[in-house]
Structure formats: C-alpha cells, structure tokens
Write a protein that holds these residues in place. Structure first.
Motif, PDB file in Angstrom:
ATOM      1  N   GLY A 282      72.093 -28.915  17.523  1.00 45.21           N
ATOM      2  CA  GLY A 282      72.503 -28.638  16.159  1.00 45.21           C
ATOM      3  C   GLY A 282      74.009 -28.586  16.048  1.00 45.21           C
ATOM      4  N   GLY A 283      74.653 -27.963  17.033  1.00 47.20           N
ATOM      5  CA  GLY A 283      76.109 -27.877  17.044  1.00 47.20           C
ATOM      6  C   GLY A 283      76.588 -27.422  18.403  1.00 47.20           C
ATOM      7  N   MET A 284      77.868 -27.640  18.676  1.00 52.50           N
ATOM      8  CA  MET A 284      78.458 -27.239  19.949  1.00 52.50           C
ATOM      9  C   MET A 284      79.864 -26.727  19.696  1.00 52.50           C
ATOM     10  SD  MET A 284      77.982 -26.800  23.112  1.00 52.50           S
ATOM     11  CE  MET A 284      79.224 -25.831  23.940  1.00 52.50           C
ATOM     12  N   GLU A 285      80.123 -25.510  20.166  1.00 50.22           N
ATOM     13  CA  GLU A 285      81.329 -24.749  19.835  1.00 50.22           C
ATOM     14  C   GLU A 285      82.514 -25.085  20.721  1.00 50.22           C
ATOM     15  OE1 GLU A 285      78.940 -22.310  22.856  1.00 50.22           O
ATOM     16  OE2 GLU A 285      78.515 -23.554  21.123  1.00 50.22           O
ATOM     17  N   ASN A 286      82.780 -26.353  20.987  1.00 51.28           N
ATOM     18  CA  ASN A 286      83.930 -26.710  21.814  1.00 51.28           C
ATOM     19  C   ASN A 286      85.187 -26.012  21.282  1.00 51.28           C
ATOM     20  OD1 ASN A 286      82.330 -28.765  23.291  1.00 51.28           O
ATOM     21  ND2 ASN A 286      82.335 -29.742  21.288  1.00 51.28           N
ATOM     22  N   THR A 287      86.023 -25.546  22.173  1.00 49.08           N
ATOM     23  CA  THR A 287      87.150 -24.704  21.806  1.00 49.08           C
ATOM     24  C   THR A 287      88.014 -25.361  20.730  1.00 49.08           C
ATOM     25  OG1 THR A 287      87.170 -24.057  24.138  1.00 49.08           O
ATOM     26  CG2 THR A 287      89.008 -23.310  22.765  1.00 49.08           C
ATOM     27  N   SER A 288      88.065 -24.724  19.574  1.00 46.34           N
ATOM     28  CA  SER A 288      88.848 -25.138  18.406  1.00 46.34           C
ATOM     29  C   SER A 288      88.370 -26.444  17.776  1.00 46.34           C
ATOM     30  CB  SER A 288      90.346 -25.250  18.741  1.00 46.34           C
ATOM     31  OG  SER A 288      90.651 -26.453  19.418  1.00 46.34           O
ATOM     32  N   MET A 289      87.316 -27.082  18.345  1.00 41.54           N
ATOM     33  CA  MET A 289      86.844 -28.375  17.826  1.00 41.54           C
ATOM     34  C   MET A 289      85.331 -28.456  17.961  1.00 41.54           C
ATOM     35  SD  MET A 289      87.904 -31.133  16.399  1.00 41.54           S
ATOM     36  CE  MET A 289      86.397 -31.375  15.488  1.00 41.54           C
ATOM     37  N   THR A 290      84.634 -27.862  17.001  1.00 42.72           N
ATOM     38  CA  THR A 290      83.174 -27.843  17.011  1.00 42.72           C
ATOM     39  C   THR A 290      82.618 -29.208  16.627  1.00 42.72           C
ATOM     40  OG1 THR A 290      82.870 -25.481  16.614  1.00 42.72           O
ATOM     41  CG2 THR A 290      81.198 -26.942  15.716  1.00 42.72           C
ATOM     42  N   LEU A 291      81.587 -29.643  17.329  1.00 46.23           N
ATOM     43  CA  LEU A 291      80.831 -30.826  16.943  1.00 46.23           C
ATOM     44  C   LEU A 291      79.496 -30.383  16.350  1.00 46.23           C
ATOM     45  CD1 LEU A 291      81.426 -33.303  19.916  1.00 46.23           C
ATOM     46  CD2 LEU A 291      82.878 -32.797  17.940  1.00 46.23           C
ATOM     47  N   LEU A 292      79.101 -31.025  15.255  1.00 46.16           N
ATOM     48  CA  LEU A 292      77.857 -30.719  14.561  1.00 46.16           C
ATOM     49  C   LEU A 292      77.030 -31.988  14.412  1.00 46.16           C
ATOM     50  CD1 LEU A 292      79.398 -28.652  11.618  1.00 46.16           C
ATOM     51  CD2 LEU A 292      78.279 -27.686  13.633  1.00 46.16           C
ATOM     52  N   THR A 293      75.739 -31.821  14.306  1.00 44.33           N
ATOM     53  CA  THR A 293      74.911 -32.969  13.959  1.00 44.33           C
ATOM     54  C   THR A 293      75.182 -33.374  12.516  1.00 44.33           C
ATOM     55  OG1 THR A 293      72.636 -33.727  13.576  1.00 44.33           O
ATOM     56  CG2 THR A 293      73.032 -31.366  13.396  1.00 44.33           C
ATOM     57  N   ASP A 294      75.209 -34.676  12.254  1.00 45.08           N
ATOM     58  CA  ASP A 294      75.410 -35.110  10.871  1.00 45.08           C
ATOM     59  C   ASP A 294      74.180 -34.819  10.006  1.00 45.08           C
ATOM     60  OD1 ASP A 294      73.685 -37.061  11.840  1.00 45.08           O
ATOM     61  OD2 ASP A 294      74.850 -38.757  11.091  1.00 45.08           O
ATOM     62  N   ARG A 295      73.087 -34.400  10.629  1.00 45.81           N
ATOM     63  CA  ARG A 295      71.905 -34.019   9.848  1.00 45.81           C
ATOM     64  C   ARG A 295      72.124 -32.721   9.074  1.00 45.81           C
ATOM     65  NH1 ARG A 295      70.231 -35.532  14.774  1.00 45.81           N
ATOM     66  NH2 ARG A 295      69.847 -33.410  15.490  1.00 45.81           N
ATOM     67  N   CYS A 296      73.216 -32.007   9.372  1.00 46.06           N
ATOM     68  CA  CYS A 296      73.489 -30.768   8.641  1.00 46.06           C
ATOM     69  C   CYS A 296      74.166 -31.025   7.303  1.00 46.06           C
ATOM     70  CB  CYS A 296      74.351 -29.828   9.486  1.00 46.06           C
ATOM     71  SG  CYS A 296      76.106 -30.264   9.556  1.00 46.06           S
ATOM     72  N   LEU A 297      74.678 -32.233   7.090  1.00 46.87           N
ATOM     73  CA  LEU A 297      75.394 -32.526   5.848  1.00 46.87           C
ATOM     74  C   LEU A 297      74.427 -32.522   4.662  1.00 46.87           C
ATOM     75  CD1 LEU A 297      77.735 -35.331   7.181  1.00 46.87           C
ATOM     76  CD2 LEU A 297      78.459 -33.090   6.314  1.00 46.87           C
ATOM     77  N   LEU A 298      74.788 -31.795   3.611  1.00 45.89           N
ATOM     78  CA  LEU A 298      73.896 -31.567   2.485  1.00 45.89           C
ATOM     79  C   LEU A 298      74.300 -32.391   1.270  1.00 45.89           C
ATOM     80  CD1 LEU A 298      73.697 -27.659   2.636  1.00 45.89           C
ATOM     81  CD2 LEU A 298      72.041 -29.287   3.568  1.00 45.89           C
ATOM     82  N   ASP A 299      73.314 -33.031   0.647  1.00 45.18           N
ATOM     83  CA  ASP A 299      73.583 -33.561  -0.675  1.00 45.18           C
ATOM     84  C   ASP A 299      73.291 -32.467  -1.700  1.00 45.18           C
ATOM     85  OD1 ASP A 299      70.825 -33.510  -1.206  1.00 45.18           O
ATOM     86  OD2 ASP A 299      70.561 -35.663  -0.906  1.00 45.18           O
ATOM     87  N   GLU A 300      73.507 -32.770  -2.962  1.00 45.83           N
ATOM     88  CA  GLU A 300      73.421 -31.733  -3.997  1.00 45.83           C
ATOM     89  C   GLU A 300      72.014 -31.139  -4.085  1.00 45.83           C
ATOM     90  OE1 GLU A 300      74.673 -31.131  -8.714  1.00 45.83           O
ATOM     91  OE2 GLU A 300      74.892 -33.074  -7.712  1.00 45.83           O
ATOM     92  N   ARG A 301      71.025 -31.981  -3.981  1.00 47.10           N
ATOM     93  CA  ARG A 301      69.638 -31.494  -4.089  1.00 47.10           C
ATOM     94  C   ARG A 301      69.237 -30.684  -2.870  1.00 47.10           C
ATOM     95  NH1 ARG A 301      64.313 -35.422  -4.482  1.00 47.10           N
ATOM     96  NH2 ARG A 301      62.740 -33.754  -4.575  1.00 47.10           N
ATOM     97  N   ALA A 302      69.677 -31.106  -1.689  1.00 49.53           N
ATOM     98  CA  ALA A 302      69.334 -30.367  -0.474  1.00 49.53           C
ATOM     99  C   ALA A 302      69.916 -28.966  -0.493  1.00 49.53           C
ATOM    100  CB  ALA A 302      69.815 -31.120   0.760  1.00 49.53           C
ATOM    101  N   ALA A 303      71.066 -28.815  -1.138  1.00 46.89           N
ATOM    102  CA  ALA A 303      71.745 -27.516  -1.153  1.00 46.89           C
ATOM    103  C   ALA A 303      71.033 -26.484  -2.013  1.00 46.89           C
ATOM    104  CB  ALA A 303      73.180 -27.697  -1.637  1.00 46.89           C
ATOM    105  N   ILE A 304      70.047 -26.902  -2.798  1.00 51.48           N
ATOM    106  CA  ILE A 304      69.339 -25.967  -3.667  1.00 51.48           C
ATOM    107  C   ILE A 304      68.722 -24.823  -2.864  1.00 51.48           C
ATOM    108  CG2 ILE A 304      67.310 -25.694  -5.157  1.00 51.48           C
ATOM    109  CD1 ILE A 304      67.813 -28.520  -6.179  1.00 51.48           C
ATOM    110  N   ASP A 305      68.086 -25.158  -1.757  1.00 53.84           N
ATOM    111  CA  ASP A 305      67.352 -24.124  -1.016  1.00 53.84           C
ATOM    112  C   ASP A 305      67.555 -24.230   0.494  1.00 53.84           C
ATOM    113  OD1 ASP A 305      66.015 -26.504  -0.733  1.00 53.84           O
ATOM    114  OD2 ASP A 305      64.009 -25.669  -1.007  1.00 53.84           O
ATOM    115  N   ASN A 306      68.626 -24.889   0.921  1.00 51.26           N
ATOM    116  CA  ASN A 306      68.873 -25.065   2.349  1.00 51.26           C
ATOM    117  C   ASN A 306      70.110 -24.281   2.753  1.00 51.26           C
ATOM    118  OD1 ASN A 306      69.826 -26.077   4.886  1.00 51.26           O
ATOM    119  ND2 ASN A 306      68.506 -27.853   4.639  1.00 51.26           N
ATOM    120  N   ARG A 307      69.899 -23.179   3.468  1.00 48.00           N
ATOM    121  CA  ARG A 307      71.015 -22.409   4.011  1.00 48.00           C
ATOM    122  C   ARG A 307      71.150 -22.588   5.515  1.00 48.00           C
ATOM    123  NH1 ARG A 307      69.998 -16.733   0.870  1.00 48.00           N
ATOM    124  NH2 ARG A 307      70.305 -17.476  -1.256  1.00 48.00           N
TER     125      ARG A 307
END
Length: 886
Positions: A282-307
């Motif tokens: 899901g993500g990796m906390e590399n020092t000062s430079m975190t990498l995240l999966t692009d699957r976490c990016l939200l469109d407007e509709r996804a943001a309705i109920d996705n925290r």
C-alpha cells in the motif's frame, strides 16, 4: 509500510483448525555481529530502463569497531560483481550469488575510517528494484522505476549490510533518459543534463537504515505544497495529477498534528509522496520520500466514502517518526513502528472526524487482528522465530500493535501516555529501538511498570474471550455480574488474563416534559432525552470464572462492560432484553451499542427485531446503523426484509452497503426484487453499487429461476461500468462467482481474467475463478486450473497473489501442484507463505469433500442393501405363504 489489505482474504480455516505461525524451516534469527559500522553509503547508478539493467558503483564508508578485521561479508543477491577496492587497491572477493565475501588486503584498525568501493551490474532483477514499462497487453503503462527495501530487499539492488538496526547517511547519483524525474531520500543537490541523459544527485544528511533507501523514476506531475517553509510534494503520473490534492492534500495538517503529538517536529528537510504503478505494498515510508500505490488516488466519486487513502497517507507519515527517526533494532520489534503508524490512523480519525468515528475505526483494527488469530494463527507479537522477516508483517504487528498502544493510552491516561511517547522519541531519535526501550521510557516518564500488560499482550499470543452475564436481585438491590474467560480451560493458568476492567451501571432520569424541546415537524414536544448517570467500578479479573455483587440504590437501566471498548478482547453479553434495548438506545458509546445490537439479535424474537429496526433508522452514528443491519439479517423471522428496506434510503452509502449485503443474505426472490433496481440504476458510491451487483449473484445462486436474469444484468455491468479501480465491475465478477453451477458465469469470468483486461478487474476475475470452479463439471474445472497455471507463471506480485487466492478456494487436490510451484519458486516471501497456507486449505477442502462423498456412497450402499434385503424378505414371505389347493 502499509500492506495490501485484500491479502487478508486468504484466511479460511475455522478456529479449531488454525495453524502454528511457524512453518517448516522457521528458525531463530539474531542480529549479526558488527565488526564495522556503516557510516555512509553512496550509490552511482546508470539505469538502462528498456533492458531493465543497472550499472552501479556502491561506496561504503566503514568505521571498524575492532583491530585486525580482515574479512567482510556483505549481502548482494543476483549481481555481477565486477570489482572491489579500497582506495585504489583491488581486494580479493568471493561471490556465491547471495553473499559477497571480501578479504581485505590490509586488516582494519579500530576507529580508522575506510571506504569500500564495489562495482556491479544488475540484469532484470526480480526484487528490490522494479521496472514498469508498456507491454503488448498493457501498451498505456507509464515508464517507471521504483525500489522497495523492506524487509531485506535492498540487497537485491546494491551490496550492503542488509539489516535494520544500523543507521548511516546516504547519497545517490542516478542517470536516466532526459524527461524522466528521479526522486530519492533527502535533498536534491544537483541536476545535470548531457545529451540525452540527466543525472540527479540526492543527499540524505541524517542517518537512516539501509531498507529505507529509495529511488523512484518517472514522468511525474509534481504538485507543490509546504509545511512551515519546508517543501511538501505529491508526485503522480501526468494523467493522474488532478487526483493528487484530493488524496494527499491533508499532509501538512497531518504533519502539524503528529509533530504536536510526538512533541518532535517533522525531522527532515522535505517530504515527498510518489504514487507508483504496480507497487507491491500500500505504501512504503522511505525516509523523507514515501512511495504509495497509485491505487490510492481518488476521483471525486471515490472520495464520497473512501477514507482508506487518507489513513494510508497518515500511516506512512507517522513512520517518519516511528520507523525512520526511531529505527527498530531487529525485525521482531516491528510492532513498535507498525503499531504506532496504525494507531496514528485512529488518532487522526478522532482529530478529523470525532470520537465515534475513531472508536469504530479501532473496532475495525480489533476485528482484523481477531480474524487472523481465529482463522490463521496465533503468535506472540515479539518473536524472532520465523523463516523470513516479511512473515511478521501481519495483523498481529499492525492492528494488534495499534490496539496495544491504545491500551497503554487508556491505562496511563492522556497526559502520561503522551509524556511516555515523547520521552521515547527524544531518548532514541536517530537511534535503534526494541520493545524494552518503550517499557523503560514509560517507567522513566511516569514511574509505572507496565510489564504486566506487555507480558500478556506482547510477549505471548492471544487475548481474553469474555462471557458476561448480568442479573438483578430486586429484593436486596444487588447487581450480579458473572465473568467467564472462555479461552481458558479449568486449571489452565497459562491462557488466563489478569486485568482490571471497568464496568459501568447506567441509570436514566428524565427532566420535566415541559422542558423538552419541540420538534421542527410537530408542535408537540419531542421525547425528552434522558440524563445518564454512571456508577463505574473496576473488576479485578484473574480467574476463569468470577462472580461480582454490587449493592446499588436502584436497578440500573443498562450495564456497560469495558465502557469505551478499550481492552483488546472478545465479549459475549448475556443480559436481559430490556437492558440491552436501553443500551442500544441510550449508551453514548457507539461500540457498546454495536455489542448490544448483536446480543439483541441473538434473542431472535419479534421484540428484538423491532428494537433493531428502530435503531436502523434512528441511531445517530452510521457505524451503528450499519452493524444493526448486519445483525437484523441474522434473525429468522418474516419481518426482516421489511425492517431492512428503510436502510436503503440512508444518507450514508456505507449504511446502504451494509443493508444491501444484509438483504442479500436472505437469499429470497423478494430480496432479489428489492435489490435488482439498485443494481441496475447504481449508487452514488462505487462500493455500494458494487455490493448491489455482488448481491444479485449471491441471491440468484440460491434461486435457480433467477440465474439467467442475474447473468444478463451482470454481463451488462461488465460491459458498461468501468470506473475507479474497477470497483463496480469487480462487484459484478463477485456476483458471477456465486453462480457456481453456471457455465455462462464461468465463461464471463474466464474472459475477464485474460491479459489485456484492466488490471484491477483482471485480478478480481482471477481471484473469482476459484469460487466459481467448485460447482462446475470436471472439464470446466480443468479449464480453470489450466488458466491459473498459466497466470502463475507471470512475475507480477499481485497476479501471483490472485492466483493463490483462487487456488486456495478450490476443492480439488489438482490445485496443490500449482500452489507448491509458487511456494517454491516465487521471489516474494508473502506469496510463498500464502501458497503454503493455501495448500493446507485445499487439503482440508478436498478432504471434507471426500469425506462427504464417502458418506454419500455409504448411504447409497445402505439404501441398495436395504432394498436387496427387502426384496429377499418379500421373496421369503411369498414362499412361506400356504399355496392354494390345486
């Protein structure tokens, strides 16, 4: 590091079949000796992206701890080692493909720094560094390169001493084709372009562990933000830039929040977050430079109920303190960082959304751990016995770890807890930690010795399972409470818990009706809200069964065991229905209301149904309403569907989703008729619409007359409803997978599992193949197995995970060979472990199936034998009858 949550779907055993955490080959692991300390690592890399190759030089500044060291052994996997030198002097070395053993020409002198330089190459590495490029099946993929070091994968992309407890500074020079951006730890100190290439030079000035070294390469859009004058940046592929601010925009506020909580300002000069394609966590906390999966990016509709994305962002940010600033000395103490990062999700939820949301979020963490404990294995949180460190990255480390931090919080109180955490951080900043250090910090800050809690929850496995019975003696005004630790057998002291858990007796009182506020819709006064008075006492629970008596002035209206649900446990309430109804209606704690709803449903009466139906439409918190829906569906009365239907109009999509799932569990034609319009029309929420499509298949599976109708609807959804992360169409796949005897459903899933289908949808289809295959004829099962065997050869981690998920659901021993191949050949330790666990599930499923077949065969044989005996008896009776005279 944050896991891919869907990995939890691989558990499948019941409690009495749960296996040991330690698989064959597990052994104790200890930190290696450190005759030299790494002070600084400099990497000079040239990336040949089309050919997936790296030409590298690794320079390591080493400080000897002792005189006379003449041999060093570094971790270096699947490299071509071209030379090793100290200064200009070449050094002798031996390399076996995993370890680089160097014989120093000049033995070390204590405290005299020297530089070791290693020239090497990588050719299509399978771990550590990943190349993402367009393919024939996926021509629109972006060109990206990214690294992943945790647990021990840095050794796959540069030679190093690859263990977590040693910290050093670092720098990285990386040459890439011009037009691509390179991101790394620390500060960008130089960028030079020559002809068709650009070299980026990054420098991490504060010490950090080897596994947090990173680089990320791509044609990124950069969205700039800032925190107290320091740059905060969000990086995405160019076509996803509009989603970055929506997904990561709260980062500066989170930095404020965590800096205040830990009483230690964010420790680095910048903070970057880059969303990468095909990322394996899901993500990796590399020092000062975190990498995240692009699957976490939200469109407007996804943001309705996705925290979930918001939780991911704060989780990885919290690691910049717990994990990066405070570095675990050994993998066995990973809970210290992962538990705090997980708990930070709850803390942020409370800060941003309130205490009820936080309590319900923490309940989710509890359930995740309890599910793993019940269905997968039980283990101590701190253990050094395993095969690979990645095996420790489970719900014991994350969710149980977060729950332990919360129990410490409640045991100490807010002021002393944060004083302890802040002491812990300041004592060990830029240093290595282990569990005992947290205990010592607590004692230093508060004078409290909490070893009793660590002994029971950290250094051994398990948790208490309580059954709590309440009754009232009206003649003597005495409340009787019996508490049983059901996890412990008589005389079994090892599994008993010794805890002090509060219980609250609640009394309701009403003010004069004339003082009640008037309803906006009526001139009449609204029902007055009662005043609640609590009498709270702590129970010293230490035996398997204990009974407590409490003289009270009057009968309590309801009883709350562990108000606030702060202790990690399970609890079964054996209370009278009136007390449960009062608790469901009036208890201010949402989790107490959740537990009351479950206990009410177990009563199974019409009164219980009515109480839950009322709560479904009236409770103020969406989480309780969602739980009430789940519990309503368990009551076997005719009025359940009518009680659930109003919840379909709930303003919160998460409640609507739970109601849909509850209605689906009824498996009736009437339920289908209610949900079909929703499945056709859709919902504002992706996830709720997905649930409706899955429900259609689930109900049709129990109603054969509806199968063709359901397939028509689900097929249409597959064609027309593409969207964010393919959530909706994946729901259609789930619905099809329930139709286990349908050849048409299988065909649609097989078509959707082919390469070239959008990746998220394809993975859902691959996972579904295991479920749908179980009701098919033998030739169709063989088709599924052949397809899964082909997919198992693909190198992408998530494809292998999906294949394991599918095979693990199957009931044929033919699946075992494919699983064993993945268990022995996959480069990822998570896949190997999941495949081995899946083998056991298949053996269990196939064994149960064989046992059932045997019983059926025996019954058939008994019927035949019985028929034969009857025939013989009839013959005998006929022969024994007197014959008529001729």
């Amino acid at each position: 590091m944050s896991r891919n949550r869907f990995l939890e779907a691989f558990w499948g055993l019941s409690a009495n079949e749960a296996r040991s955490f330690q698989l064959p080959g597990a052994k104790p692991h200890y930190l290696p000796d450190r005759p030299v300390h790494t002070q600084h690592v400099a990497l000079d890399l040239v990336l040949d992206i089309p050919n997936c190759q790296v030409a590298g030089t690794c320079s390591i500044d080493l400080l000897p701890v002792q005189h006379g060291v003449d041999r060093l052994e570094l971790d270096a996997v699947a490299m071509q080692i071209q030379g090793v030198r100290v200064g200009k002097t070449a050094q002798k070395f031996e390399y076996d493909g995993e370890k680089l053993a160097i014989t120093l020409a000049e033995p070390t002198q204590r405290d005299r720094l020297f530089k070791l330089v290693i020239d090497y190459q990588l050719d299509r590495p399978q771990r550590g560094i990943y190349f993402v490029q367009p393919t024939a099946d996926y021509p629109n993929k972006n060109v990206q390169v990214w690294t992943q070091g945790e647990d021990e994968d840095s050794r796959f992309w540069f030679p190093c001493f690859d263990f977590p407890g040693q910290l050093c500074t670092s720098e990285m020079q990386v040459q890439v084709p011009s037009g691509l951006l390179v991101l790394s730890n620390g500060e960008l100190i130089n960028q030079t372009t020559k002809s068709k290439t650009t070299t980026y030079h990054w420098h991490q000035k504060q010490p950090h562990p080897i596994y947090l070294f990173t680089l990320a390469v791509g044609d990124f859009a950069e969205i700039k933000d800032e925190w107290r004058g320091r740059p905060v940046s969000y990086y995405t592929a160019q076509n996803r830039a509009s989603e970055a601010q929506r997904t990561m925009g709260k980062t500066p506020a989170m930095m404020d929040f965590l800096s205040e909580k830990f009483d230690y300002d964010y420790p680095y000069s910048k903070y970057g977050q880059a969303c990468m394609e095909d990322f394996i966590f899901g993500g990796m906390e590399n020092t000062s430079m975190t990498l995240l999966t692009d699957r976490c990016l939200l469109d407007e509709r996804a943001a309705i109920d996705n925290r979930n994305s918001e939780a991911l962002v704060v989780h990885e940010l919290a690691h910049q303190w717990f994990g990066d600033l405070l570095v675990i000395k050994h993998w066995s103490h990973a809970w210290l960082k992962e538990g705090m990062a997980t708990y930070s999700e709850t803390l942020w939820t409370e800060h941003e959304y309130g205490s009820e949301e936080a309590a319900y979020y923490r309940l989710g963490d509890q359930r995740a751990y309890l599910g793993e404990d019940r269905r997968r294995y039980r283990r101590p949180m701190v253990t050094h016995v395993y095969r690979e460190p990645i095996e420790l990255y489970d719900c014991h480390t994350y969710e149980k770890g977060g729950c332990v931090y919360h129990m410490l919080h409640q045991e100490l109180g807010d002021d002393l807890f944060w004083k302890s955490i802040q002491t812990f951080v300041k004592n060990h900043a830029f240093g290595a930690i282990e569990t005992i250090d947290l205990l010592r910090a607590i004692e230093q800050a508060t004078g409290r010795n909490l070893l009793f809690l660590f002994d029971q929850y950290v250094f051994r496995g398990g948790h208490p399972d309580f059954k709590v019975a309440y009754s009232w003696d009206g003649e003597n005004n005495i409340a009787k409470l019996t508490v049983i630790q059901t996890q412990a057998k008589e005389g079994d002291l090892e599994t008993l818990f010794n805890l002090k858990i509060p219980v609250a007796f609640a009394t309701l009182s009403y003010e004069a009706a004339s003082l009640a506020p008037k309803s906006k819709k009526s001139k009449k006064a609204a029902a007055p809200a009662p005043k609640i008075t609590f009498k709270t006492v702590k129970l010293a629970i230490h035996d398997r069964e204990q009974t407590f008596y409490f003289p009270l002035e009057q009968k309590p209206d309801f009883v709350s065991f562990d108000p606030g649900n702060h202790w990690l446990k399970t609890v079964e309430l054996d209370y009278p229905l009136p007390e449960l109804k009062a608790q469901l209606q009036f208890d201010p704690d949402p989790i107490a209301r959740v537990f009351a709803a479950k206990a009410i449903a177990q009563k199974g009466t019409l009164e219980a149904l009515n109480a839950l139906a009322q709560s479904l439409t009236r409770d103020r918190f969406w989480g309780v309403r969602a739980e009430v829906a789940d519990n309503l569906a368990t009551i076997g009365l005719d009025g359940v569907l009518a009680a659930l239907k109003p919840g379909l109009k709930d303003s919160d999509p998460r409640v609507r989703r739970s109601v849909i799932q509850a209605i689906a569990s009824l498996k009736t034609e009437a339920a289908y008729s209610v949900l079909e319009p929703i499945a056709k029309k859709g919902d504002a929420s992706y996830s709720t619409e997905s649930a409706a499509l899955a429900a259609i298949g689930s109900i049709a599976a129990a109603q054969p007359a509806l199968v063709d109708r359901a397939i028509t609807l689900l097929k249409s959804a597959l064609k027309k409803r593409s969207g964010w992360n393919e959530v909706v169409r994946s729901g259609a796949i789930t619905g099809l997978s329930a139709l286990k005897t349908s050849a048409a459903a299988l065909e649609l899933i097989l078509e959707t599992s082919q390469p070239g289908i959008p990746q998220a949808l394809r993975l859902a289809a691959i996972r579904a193949l295991g479920a749908v295959a179980n009701g098919q004829e033998a030739p169709a099962v063989d088709r599924v197995l052949n397809g899964l065997q082909t997919y198992a050869r693909e190198s992408f981690f998530l494809t292998q995970v999906a294949v394991v998920a599918a095979l693990g659901q199957m009931e044929t021993t033919k699946a075992i060979g494919i699983l064993q191949g993945l268990a022995s050949q996959s480069p990822d330790g998570r896949v190997r472990r999941m495949a081995e666990e899946a083998v056991k599930r298949v053996q269990h499923n196939a064994g149960s199936d064989r046992a059932l077949d045997q019983v059926r065969q025996e019954l058939d044989q008994l019927k035949k034998d019985n028929q034969t005996l009857r025939s013989r008896l009839e013959d005998l009776e006929a022969k024994s009858k007197p014959q008529p005279a001729s």
